[in-house]
Design an enzyme around this catalytic site. Structure first.
Site, PDB file in Angstrom:
ATOM      1  N   CYS A  33       0.862  -1.182   0.000  1.00 35.30           N
ATOM      2  CA  CYS A  33       0.000   0.000   0.000  1.00 35.30           C
ATOM      3  C   CYS A  33       0.899   1.233   0.000  1.00 35.30           C
ATOM      4  O   CYS A  33       2.090   1.130  -0.285  1.00 35.30           O
ATOM      5  CB  CYS A  33      -0.995  -0.014   1.160  1.00 35.30           C
ATOM      6  SG  CYS A  33      -0.295   0.174   2.811  1.00 35.30           S
ATOM      7  N   ARG A  39      -3.339  -0.728   5.404  1.00 33.64           N
ATOM      8  CA  ARG A  39      -3.876  -1.831   4.609  1.00 33.64           C
ATOM      9  C   ARG A  39      -2.921  -3.000   4.453  1.00 33.64           C
ATOM     10  O   ARG A  39      -3.300  -4.149   4.709  1.00 33.64           O
ATOM     11  CB  ARG A  39      -4.295  -1.315   3.228  1.00 33.64           C
ATOM     12  CG  ARG A  39      -5.407  -0.293   3.297  1.00 33.64           C
ATOM     13  CD  ARG A  39      -5.643   0.384   1.970  1.00 33.64           C
ATOM     14  NE  ARG A  39      -4.519   1.262   1.645  1.00 33.64           N
ATOM     15  CZ  ARG A  39      -4.372   1.885   0.490  1.00 33.64           C
ATOM     16  NH1 ARG A  39      -5.261   1.702  -0.477  1.00 33.64           N
ATOM     17  NH2 ARG A  39      -3.347   2.679   0.277  1.00 33.64           N
ATOM     18  N   ASP A 151      -7.926   3.431   1.242  1.00 28.77           N
ATOM     19  CA  ASP A 151      -7.047   3.855   2.332  1.00 28.77           C
ATOM     20  C   ASP A 151      -7.900   4.440   3.452  1.00 28.77           C
ATOM     21  O   ASP A 151      -8.586   5.439   3.258  1.00 28.77           O
ATOM     22  CB  ASP A 151      -6.063   4.904   1.823  1.00 28.77           C
ATOM     23  CG  ASP A 151      -4.957   5.208   2.814  1.00 28.77           C
ATOM     24  OD1 ASP A 151      -5.089   4.849   4.004  1.00 28.77           O
ATOM     25  OD2 ASP A 151      -3.945   5.808   2.396  1.00 28.77           O
TER      26      ASP A 151
END
Length: 183
Positions: A33, A39, A151
């Site tokens: 990420c 994440r 996100d």
């Protein structure tokens, strides 16, 4: 309505499993990420727990990283650790940035959103390595509305739980596909 796994992605997973089996080593998966604090470390922790619960811990090499180096060495975001802990996941990964060697060391590389996929393609050293890149949301089959793992950094608690929902779904599919492929 549940979506189905793209046949190209299924083949990438099956081919990676076959290569790792032939080489007598664990299947190496990397989750990517932006900052490696929400994440990707959550996917890392979820996949580790699922593999352990399935008795397959030794069959996987699991890691995560990001593109932004400002969090290097940090634990995952406190909000993500808290949400994950509520679901039984202990996230203790330390943030790191992606390295060129990661494209050699990992069989499958999962990007969380289109920007991550684009960045991975931009830094991929070879066309063969580019074939390892898979959008994580493509495995979230029980969430047909999801085309990315968003996100949650700027969202409230619900955003972190949504990410966990998507990642639990996707990691379960990844584990099932690896098992079905003979891992």
């Amino acid at each position: 309505m549940q979506k189905t796994l793209n046949p190209v992605i299924r083949k990438k997973i099956r081919d990676a499993v076959e290569r790792s089996r032939l080489e007598g080593r664990p299947l190496a998966v990397l989750f990517v990420c932006l900052g490696n604090i929400c994440r990707s470390p959550a996917a890392d922790g979820i996949m580790r727990k699922l593999a352990e619960e399935a008795g397959m811990k030794e069959k996987f090499l699991i890691d995560s990283c990001g593109f932004y180096g400002g969090h290097a060495g940090d634990l995952p975001d406190r909000r993500m650790r808290t949400a994950a802990l509520h679901r039984g996941y202990h996230l203790d990964h330390r943030s790191r940035t992606i390295r060129t060697i990661d494209f050699d060391n990992f069989d499958l590389i999962f990007g969380m959103d289109q920007a991550n996929i684009d960045d991975l393609r931009r830094v991929t050293p070879t066309l063969e390595a580019e074939e390892k890149i898979i959008p994580m949301a493509a495995l979230a089959l029980n969430h047909p509305e999801a085309d990315v793992v968003p996100d949650p950094y700027w969202s409230g608690a619900d955003g972190f739980y949504l990410v966990l929902d998507l990642l639990e779904d996707a990691c379960t599919i990844l584990l099932d596909e690896a098992k079905d492929s003979g891992l």
